[in-house]
Design a protein around this motif. Structure first.
Motif, PDB file in Angstrom:
ATOM      1  N   LYS A   8       9.338   9.423  -6.700  1.00 42.43           N
ATOM      2  CA  LYS A   8       9.072   9.973  -8.034  1.00 42.43           C
ATOM      3  C   LYS A   8       7.636   9.766  -8.499  1.00 42.43           C
TER       4      LYS A   8
ATOM      5  N   LEU B 234      12.935  -2.177  -6.273  1.00 40.69           N
ATOM      6  CA  LEU B 234      12.466  -0.844  -6.618  1.00 40.69           C
ATOM      7  C   LEU B 234      13.666   0.004  -7.007  1.00 40.69           C
ATOM      8  N   ASP B 235      13.668   0.485  -8.226  1.00 40.85           N
ATOM      9  CA  ASP B 235      14.779   1.319  -8.706  1.00 40.85           C
ATOM     10  C   ASP B 235      16.129   0.670  -8.439  1.00 40.85           C
ATOM     11  N   ASP B 236      16.277  -0.593  -8.808  1.00 41.96           N
ATOM     12  CA  ASP B 236      17.519  -1.362  -8.667  1.00 41.96           C
ATOM     13  C   ASP B 236      17.941  -1.594  -7.224  1.00 41.96           C
TER      14      ASP B 236
END
Length: 95
Positions: free
Chosen positions: A80, A49-51
């Motif tokens: 987000k 998730l998100d790097d």
């Protein structure tokens, strides 16, 4: 779909006739599976998730799917995408 945000976990309110135990039966049909693990009626899955790699622990409790975010998280994984809809105390959201 409604869910309740507890920061280090979320509770998802799945629609009827969702049956998590049937999902586990399907996911345990091969002992050579490497993309997830099943232990004590819980599903463990590593996702990105998100790097950031996050270990998820999924299980049912009181007709709600509980998703725990295990390990160190620098940011709430769904920050987000959150859309508050109601609630006091913990934030209830829709995704």
């Amino acid at each position: 779909m409604n869910w309740i945000d507890h920061i280090s976990s979320i509770e998802i309110c799945p629609p009827d006739p969702f049956d998590f135990s049937e999902c586990l039966v399907f996911l345990t049909r091969s002992d050579q599976e490497v993309s997830h693990r099943i232990k004590d009626d819980h599903l463990y899955k590593l996702v990105k998730l998100d790097d950031e790699l996050v270990l998820l622990k999924l299980g049912m409790r009181k007709k709600k799917l509980n998703v725990e975010f295990l390990g160190n998280l620098h940011l709430h994984p769904f920050e987000k995408w959150r859309q508050p809809i109601y609630g006091t105390g913990s934030t209830s959201t829709v995704i």
